[in-house]
Structure formats: C-alpha cells, structure tokens
Design an enzyme around this catalytic site. Sequence first.
Site, mmCIF file in Angstrom:
data_model
loop_
_atom_site.group_PDB
_atom_site.id
_atom_site.type_symbol
_atom_site.label_atom_id
_atom_site.label_comp_id
_atom_site.label_asym_id
_atom_site.label_seq_id
_atom_site.Cartn_x
_atom_site.Cartn_y
_atom_site.Cartn_z
ATOM 1 N N ASP A 14 0.850 -1.175 0.000
ATOM 2 C CA ASP A 14 0.000 0.000 0.000
ATOM 3 C C ASP A 14 0.895 1.238 0.000
ATOM 4 O O ASP A 14 1.789 1.363 0.845
ATOM 5 C CB ASP A 14 -0.843 -0.031 1.292
ATOM 6 N N ASP B 95 -3.068 4.578 -2.493
ATOM 7 C CA ASP B 95 -4.101 5.192 -1.650
ATOM 8 C C ASP B 95 -4.612 6.509 -2.251
ATOM 9 O O ASP B 95 -3.800 7.338 -2.703
ATOM 10 C CB ASP B 95 -3.475 5.471 -0.269
ATOM 11 N N GLU C 263 -6.808 3.502 -5.688
ATOM 12 C CA GLU C 263 -8.035 3.754 -4.943
ATOM 13 C C GLU C 263 -8.567 5.105 -5.388
ATOM 14 O O GLU C 263 -7.904 6.128 -5.228
ATOM 15 C CB GLU C 263 -7.757 3.778 -3.432
ATOM 16 N N HIS D 3 -10.800 -2.371 4.804
ATOM 17 C CA HIS D 3 -10.605 -1.904 6.169
ATOM 18 C C HIS D 3 -11.348 -0.604 6.472
ATOM 19 O O HIS D 3 -11.254 -0.097 7.594
ATOM 20 C CB HIS D 3 -9.104 -1.713 6.399
ATOM 21 N N ASP D 4 -12.027 -0.024 5.492
ATOM 22 C CA ASP D 4 -12.794 1.206 5.714
ATOM 23 C C ASP D 4 -14.298 0.946 5.698
ATOM 24 O O ASP D 4 -15.086 1.869 5.889
ATOM 25 C CB ASP D 4 -12.509 2.227 4.596
HETATM 26 O O1 TEU Z 1 -9.311 5.920 2.302
HETATM 27 C C1 TEU Z 1 -9.831 6.885 1.483
HETATM 28 C C2 TEU Z 1 -11.216 7.302 1.754
HETATM 29 O O2 TEU Z 1 -11.601 8.388 1.371
HETATM 30 C C3 TEU Z 1 -12.143 6.430 2.462
HETATM 31 O O3 TEU Z 1 -12.433 5.197 2.099
HETATM 32 C C4 TEU Z 1 -12.385 6.881 3.820
HETATM 33 O O4 TEU Z 1 -12.044 5.926 4.770
HETATM 34 C C5 TEU Z 1 -13.853 7.187 3.878
HETATM 35 O O5 TEU Z 1 -14.102 8.244 3.012
HETATM 36 C C6 TEU Z 1 -14.262 7.584 5.221
HETATM 37 O O6 TEU Z 1 -15.640 7.740 5.226
HETATM 38 C C7 TEU Z 1 -7.949 5.698 2.288
HETATM 39 C C8 TEU Z 1 -7.611 4.561 3.220
HETATM 40 O O7 TEU Z 1 -8.197 3.393 2.747
HETATM 41 C C9 TEU Z 1 -8.051 4.938 4.598
HETATM 42 O O8 TEU Z 1 -7.880 3.902 5.519
HETATM 43 C C10 TEU Z 1 -7.252 6.145 5.008
HETATM 44 O O9 TEU Z 1 -7.705 6.622 6.249
HETATM 45 C C11 TEU Z 1 -7.363 7.278 3.990
HETATM 46 O O10 TEU Z 1 -7.202 6.828 2.645
HETATM 47 C C12 TEU Z 1 -6.278 8.297 4.220
HETATM 48 O O11 TEU Z 1 -5.028 7.790 3.871
#
Ligand code: TEU
Length: 553
Positions: A96, A196, A248, A322-323
Amino acid sequence: MKDFRKSVVYQIYPRSFNDSNGDGFGDLRGVIEKLDYLKELGVDYIWLTPFYISPQKDNGYDVADYYHIDPSFGTMKDFEDLAHEAEIRGIDLMLDMVFNHTSTEHQWFKKAMEGEEKYKNFYIFKEGREGQPPTNWISKFGGSAWEYVEKFDQYYLHLFDVTQGDLDWTNSEVREEIYQVVNFWLEKGVKGFRLDVINLISKPHVFENDYLGDGRRFYTDGPNIHTYLKELNERSFGQHPDVITVGEMSSTSVEQCIKYSNPTEKELSMVFNFHHLKVDYKDGDKWSLMDFDFNMLKSIFKEWQEGMQAGNGWSAVFWCNHDQPRIVSRFGDEGEYHVQSAKMLATSIHLMRGTPYIYQGEEFGMKNPGYTSINQYRDVESINYYHILKEQGVDEEQILKILRAKSRDNSRTPMQWDKSAHAGFTDGTPWIEVGATYESVNATTALAHEDSVFYHYKKLIQLRKKYDIISEGQIEIILDEHPQVLAYKRQLDNQTLIVLNNFYQQEINVELPQTRVSSSQILISNYSDSPTLSENLILRPYESVAYLIMKTL
Ligand code: TEU
C-alpha cells in the site's frame, strides 16, 4: 507471469490479522504464520495495508518514513522473510502506497515546520482569507481541511486528518522522491501496489471556495492527474511488466476510470471505486441510517460493469475493506441466513468482470462486532464524528447506533481464528476488542465444515482459474427491473454464464424468457439443490446460482 484478470487478491490489515509476540498488535511474523491458510484458500496476491514507520494516528495511513518498517509490525528482516515464504507458496505481495499525504511526523514535514523553504514546498501552505482558511473545504474526517500555523501565518492543506499533510505533486522534487520509494520496494521483489486515494493528488490551479459541496469537485481527478500517473508508471512499476497496480479512486467517474486503467494509457492495471458502497448513505451522508437501496445498487453495477467494459478499463471488484463495515451485516443477513447470504454476496461479486478482492475474515462471513460504547472505538474518523454528531445534538444512543452500522472499526476488529480467548488473535490484550460472534464465526470452524463460506470462496477462486469466461467474458446486467435479484450474463465464444442472486429473504420468481438451452450446468450455488435453468424459476432466501451454458440455440 500472473494474469491479474485471473487472479484474486486478499487484503490483510496486519494490525488486526495475527499477533505473533503477544503485544496485542498484529505483525508481519503473524502473517507468515498464516500463509498456509491463505494458500489453502488459493489467493494469488496479498495486499498489506501500510506497515511503514508511523505515529499510527490513522493506523499507518500517516506515513512518517516510507523506507522502514514500524517496530510494532516487526523488522525489514521479517518483511523479507514474509516475501520469501509467500513466494514459496505462489503468493505475491502487493504493498500500500500513501502518496497523497504524509504524516506530520515525516522528516519533510518537520523540516517544513522549521521553516526550510525546500520542504515547505513539498506541502500545500497558503495564506488565509480575512482571518479564515484559504478555502471552505471540509476534511474527509470532519472539520476544516486547513490547519493554521501561527509561525508562518499560513495554513496547510490536509484532506484527511490534521496529522496528514497533503503533498504538493506540482513540485517535481516530490515526484522524484515518490519514484524512489516505489523503486525501493520493487527491488525488494514486491509485485503489486495499491495506491491510496491516488486520484486526489492533483489539486486545482486556483484554490477557491466550494459553494456546492465540500471541495472535492475541485481536487478529485484533478487537472494533472493523468500526467502524474503516466510519469509514475514510466519511472517506476511500468518498467516491470509483471507488476500490477490498483488505484483507490475517491468519488470518481467511469470515464476517468477508463483512462486510469485502459492498458493503452499506461497508467494503472485497475481501479477501486466506491459508488456501490454508498447506497446506504441517506442523501449522500455516511453518518446516517438507511436500508440499502437495491435499485441504486443495480444501476451502479450496470453503469460501471458495462461502462468499464465499453472503454476497455478494468475494475477491482469487492464488498469489503478496512474502511467498510462487514458486508453480511450490511447487505446480507447476520441471523438464520448468514451462510447463504455470505455465499450469495461472494458469488455476486466474484463472477463479475474484474479482479476480486477479499478482505480478511470475509471468507468465513465475519460480522460487525456490535460495540455498545464509544470507548471500544479506535478509529480517528469514528471518534471525530462521534464528537461532531454530539455537537449537533444527536443523542448518545443514536450516535452509537450509527457507529455500529457505519464505523470503519467494524472491519478492523481482530481476525477471528478460533473460539479461544481473543479469537486466537493474540496471547496479550488486543488493541481493539474482538467481535461478539467469534465463538461461532471463525476460521477454524469454517475449515472444519465442507459447506462453509470458506470453501465457497475457495471454489470461486478455482473457477476463475478454470473458466476463461469468468475473467474474459463480456458482461451484460440483465433483469434490470427485478426488485430482488441481481442478475448478469457473461459471454465468451460459444459459452454463456448466467448468474442470479437473490438479495432478500423472500422467495422470488425469476423469468428468463429467451432461455432455451441445449445443455447447462450449475457452476456454483449456495443451496445443495438449486433449480436447473429454465424460463421460469424460483429462488429461495439469498439463493445464488451460476449456470454455464455451452451453446444457446
Ligand atoms: O481511504 C480513502 C477514503 O476516502 C475512504 O475510504 C475513507 O475511509 C472514507 O471516506 C471515510 O468515510 C484511504 C484509506 O483506505 C483509509 O484507511 C485512510 O484513512 C485514507 O485513505 C487516508 O489515507
């Protein structure tokens, strides 16, 4: 060389996967211990979320040093051993990479704060406007996206947490640093990268207030994004034809994603998008409660599946990460039909056009943990929103209800290995509490039952390798108007695959008027006696069947 269209990626959140030393945090040695389990499942890649040096304000997405392993995860030797042991089992590693921002603990940011001009130019510092931040943009984690620094009488941009300063990609020195990072990990034998929020890196030429939204329309898929990705590709992973990449993409469009992933553009192998996971956001607000809108889900799949195909783009297909809350708790059933719904959800996504991603625990149907107190939460976003909702006057019980459904911690609880204390994740005290159902929903129990969710996933992975129609077939979403069934047809040469998924607990009738087949077989289903293919059939609660037809008359 692996074909990413025939591959399946398994996502590991190392902090919550397996703790080898009893400190309560999962680590890289813990991953090594479980490689045989992943081999049994049959996955091709493991994507590891960030394990670099980090103050862990956002669980590693706040990187303070891209070249070293955070001690809580282990050492570089552990990483090398992991790469080696995975390779022996035919599994490649996908890392990542967080390049939209760094932690404010990163040397670059620290030097910027000391006033070093070179490093101030690595970030986005701007003057305020009449005592207000430079723009009215809102951070993804709540509050202003700008933080005031008195010493400079300026603000820096942070689209995420205040401890995650956005990098300035217009600065070629920043880009050079990033190519070096990617090349460093390529030399370690890494075969994939997950980038990311990569479509947020190109900020607008002019920073202005957004009177229609939170600012995202100005920096999403920004002006130089394709130039930056082409350059990143050319200067790093593009030199390695066997390396795959997934971007992403936040709030993006089909049109943009075709550009990101069409091979002739030389940007990325594939993209994640999240539109299908916003169908339970009331008026676009994540922090609300709403049943999922099945019609919307279907039309999003139609738009994306058929649209990406038309432009020769490629998607990562997934329900969990994980989100995101656990999918059985969200679009499936936590009760009587837990197993059927988990299998139905698996089939529905794995037989689509794209590369499937499985998130740890999904393969045996892990559920949301069902926390009842704010003290059980660890996620920065959840805690921020707890306070925001409180300030808005929402009562405690209602906030906890929202968090139980929406918090990112729903997916971050310890991997449920068995029914021993802390689900076998750690001998110590886990950094986050184990989910309530671990005694029945765990990997050991799943492995011991041949009709468990685990073996359904395993079979889906095997089918992808065996039948080109799954990886290469044309897709068409059918039964557009059906109120309960997500259905699609895949086609390759003289073969047709029809996939029917009942997303509800009610039995339902399905009519397939033009279906006259000489021979069809069931490739996979979630009931032992699913109906044979006919013009008119009945699907039971959460029933899901895939029919392979050799020749349509
Ligand atoms: O996530 C990006 C992101 O915008 C989301 O999926 C976010 O968690 C969601 O909008 C919240 O409601 C990525 C990563 O996957 C996440 O874990 C990180 O916190 C984020 O980027 C920042 O690096």
